[in-house]
Design an enzyme around this catalytic site. Sequence first.
Site, short mmCIF file in Angstrom:
data_model
loop_
_atom_site.label_atom_id
_atom_site.label_comp_id
_atom_site.label_asym_id
_atom_site.label_seq_id
_atom_site.Cartn_x
_atom_site.Cartn_y
_atom_site.Cartn_z
CB SER D 96 -0.90 0.00 1.24
OG SER D 96 -1.85 -1.02 1.16
CE LYS D 171 -5.28 -1.08 2.07
NZ LYS D 171 -4.03 -1.78 2.22
CE LYS D 239 1.72 2.94 4.44
NZ LYS D 239 1.91 1.73 3.64
#
Lengths: 292, 292, 292, 292
Positions: D96, D171, D239
């Site tokens: 990701s 995502k 993140k």
Amino acid sequence: MTNIAVIGLGIMGLPMALNLVQAGHTVAGFNRSPERAERLAEAGGRAATSVADALAGAEVVITMVPDSPDVVALAGGDDGIIANAAPGTIWIDASSIRPDVAKQVADEARAAGLRPLDAPVSGGEQGAIDGVLSIMVGGEQSDFDAALPVLQGVGKTIVHVGPSGAGQTVKAANQLIVAVNIQALAEAILFLEAYGVDTEAALAVLGGGLAGSKVLDQKGRKMLDRDFAPGFRLALHNKDLGIVTGAAREAGIVVPLGAHVAQLVGSTVAKGDGGLDHSGLFKLTLAAAGRE
Amino acid sequence: MTNIAVIGLGIMGLPMALNLVQAGHTVAGFNRSPERAERLAEAGGRAATSVADALAGAEVVITMVPDSPDVVALAGGDDGIIANAAPGTIWIDASSIRPDVAKQVADEARAAGLRPLDAPVSGGEQGAIDGVLSIMVGGEQSDFDAALPVLQGVGKTIVHVGPSGAGQTVKAANQLIVAVNIQALAEAILFLEAYGVDTEAALAVLGGGLAGSKVLDQKGRKMLDRDFAPGFRLALHNKDLGIVTGAAREAGIVVPLGAHVAQLVGSTVAKGDGGLDHSGLFKLTLAAAGRE
Amino acid sequence: MTNIAVIGLGIMGLPMALNLVQAGHTVAGFNRSPERAERLAEAGGRAATSVADALAGAEVVITMVPDSPDVVALAGGDDGIIANAAPGTIWIDASSIRPDVAKQVADEARAAGLRPLDAPVSGGEQGAIDGVLSIMVGGEQSDFDAALPVLQGVGKTIVHVGPSGAGQTVKAANQLIVAVNIQALAEAILFLEAYGVDTEAALAVLGGGLAGSKVLDQKGRKMLDRDFAPGFRLALHNKDLGIVTGAAREAGIVVPLGAHVAQLVGSTVAKGDGGLDHSGLFKLTLAAAGRE
Amino acid sequence: MTNIAVIGLGIMGLPMALNLVQAGHTVAGFNRSPERAERLAEAGGRAATSVADALAGAEVVITMVPDSPDVVALAGGDDGIIANAAPGTIWIDASSIRPDVAKQVADEARAAGLRPLDAPVSGGEQGAIDGVLSIMVGGEQSDFDAALPVLQGVGKTIVHVGPSGAGQTVKAANQLIVAVNIQALAEAILFLEAYGVDTEAALAVLGGGLAGSKVLDQKGRKMLDRDFAPGFRLALHNKDLGIVTGAAREAGIVVPLGAHVAQLVGSTVAKGDGGLDHSGLFKLTLAAAGRE
């Protein structure tokens, strides 16, 4: 008196250059659209035809451009400051940019023998015209001391706040406070209007207590009058809030109201109001309450 | 000179009463814990033994209690103000309470022949001691005019902002601005500390620009020193933010930063810090960033 | 089979009453505007002419009205439920109201010999029509047990969650989750559209992972189609968020995203969109991004 | 059957590799700490000693590493994928990362003759073990078609959502929804606990209505039990929220709850809880309410 180059003669840069002329300095100015440089020439400065031309003979160069990439572009390249400034030149970057970029550019300039200072300002167009800007300066103490007589030609509160980048860090904090204070005022005035209170009287009494602020003094009247002529544009404030929220994330801290107001300012820009004064947050606040 | 009753001799009420004695007025004070009234007596006032006793001979009554239910309780009942004040008495309620409750109490008082004013103050304990409070007054113009000489004994900026309840509405707006400005400052100082900037120098230069405010002047030092001694307690500010967010909802408007800061202030109280000065928002801000 | 009165034959109340008829119960219905009761009569129920008339012979009364004051008004007075219901009557209040009001009304009803249950529902108009509502019930266990056969006529997931008021507390939590999940979905779809992603494919894959939810299933399609026909109205959701944020403040806790989404929902109502389905938060989200 | 290299055998990568072995593929795995590769070897795969070694003979390479710079580092350099993969190799990056980085890396890979797909997954460690991940895939349709048989060895819902980068965009949207839904659930449970409701019963009934979600199903129990063992770590979710808020700013849109929850998740990390499961937002929520 000092031989000074000013690069970037926009809303802020031109009045700063004019004040330096008034203070008795020798000033050469360069701007992409040359008519701004002509106005400097009419007032006793010199209209330079390039960055290199402006730098010819300069002991100090002041740059005042919109954003981080502009400063990076000015620094490097054949026509850039590092290639053309004489060793020992003091470079005062008055732009508001990312602290990490400021530090990096300063490191490169210092490696090339220049004396860089990041010196963003607060006080707006009127402060620039009146020569009363607040200037938050990062860099070496000795370079700050050497630059101080020049900075006194454009500002009133001039403070050395730390090493290279620190000036930009303080400017970022400044923009966080200002945006949040503006939004607080906007919500307060909305609240007062919704309850039919005499808002002029209310602002007078609010200004006398702990709610008093420069923002209330300078932006309250504009909000009451729905006068959102800039002044300092929301689009630029949005850029600055991107800097402060990004730098907060980098530092591993959280700034909840800062992140929240960044969304509100971002919304004004997304809705096409980026050209309004930042008091235009009141327009968004009215709209969100169905009172536009 | 005027015959004045003061009900509620707490952090704010006692210095206000003392200033009225100094100004040459005849002052009777009543407080639940009688030692506060003794301090008034020592300074030349009279220690009353009940609300009714304090009201004996009073032309003006000033009330200064914590919350809406306290004012409602003072208004009614056999020992209450409405039952015991002589017709024509001016009732200045300096408490910070809900605007709708202020209006309702004023209506009842007026029906009973009294002259009610809602007159909450801003400026804190120091402002009360120095007699320089900002006072935002709601009520009849003629009652405001009659009360002004008395109010001048305790405040400096004294403004009539509208009919009954309007004073409380402005006070609510005041508390919104103050809380948001404090949180903005807290986040800015956190940001500066995270980047290792000289915060004293930074506050000096921030205070000179558009970020300058009473909050920065009065709370910046406290934050740098982690000195959260009250001053104005977070628990009271939390109550006030409940008033402002509730009143905003009543009015069908939205105050996004106000609602956000109400959560932050509410969190300080929930965590047991309600007794700290409202600059204690910085403590929460540090904790949220893992820097407590 | 049971003799049941249904008071309030709106979007939810009428299909619930019709399902009870289908299930074989004897159902009398009352509604302010009598044409709704006629529809019940056509389906085999009885159109009552007053609350008292509906209660004649009823073993169970179900109320389904918009807000707390409506329930309080139904409870008291000469034509009210407490005055007219036979002792031992089970009173199922299916409205969504303030938990504290639900508890207080239940206390009064219990003192008068009734068996009160607060039993708000989730599942919307379609759930009411299909008889598959989720029902969160507060009150005595024995009263819940007695009411269960009736509740099974209108719902599928029927759970006793605690004493009187607990049903409303769970409903408040439900409304917090639903509003926040809707806004999350709105922001995600905005994000996907801004990047030109195939949103239908994206919703399919999002639904298969941890982002999957009833809200995504039921509201995603509506957002893609900009179909904001209700369904459940933003104005009612706004009322519910006032309940949950107020109750959170009462309890001394903080619900930051709940308070935030309450501002967003409040804004939709202030802008005149209170009549839209709550998926209409997407309309506000688009507007804030300049993409309406 | 296909010859597959898997680079990165962490919490997600190893079970994915094991499932590919189970599905009959030939799998070589490389990981910085070699004991993870040993576990693959024990299960019938091959423990490679370098990226280049893993790529020897591979038709498909799957990478699963923590962040954007890791993917960039894997792509380039002498031991990198671009230098060592045979022309025509399908490169499935399941990490990701930032959508813009994904696009840039894909462009470079395609220029070198590879067939890149960004294919981040949702479903967590358990989903990886069970081979039921949701996979959101960006890239060329023909490359997606060619990769599908391999992807079916690790996932269940596998959707081609657009060109290179689109998988990462979806995502990012996924992570926004999940974080906000988790926080909504945390606030709801806090609210229920504060009012002493039977939370197990409440979650059961909430799950049956519009508040139902995968997050409620998978994280509700963990919150009731204060079990914050990962699962998916807050540090990684932080993140990801940096990616989504940054990308939103790039796109000129605003995501108010996304930005808000990014602050909350950031706070958990700043306070030292980055190693907890993302359901650990409940710990922060409890702490903010003084109930930790």
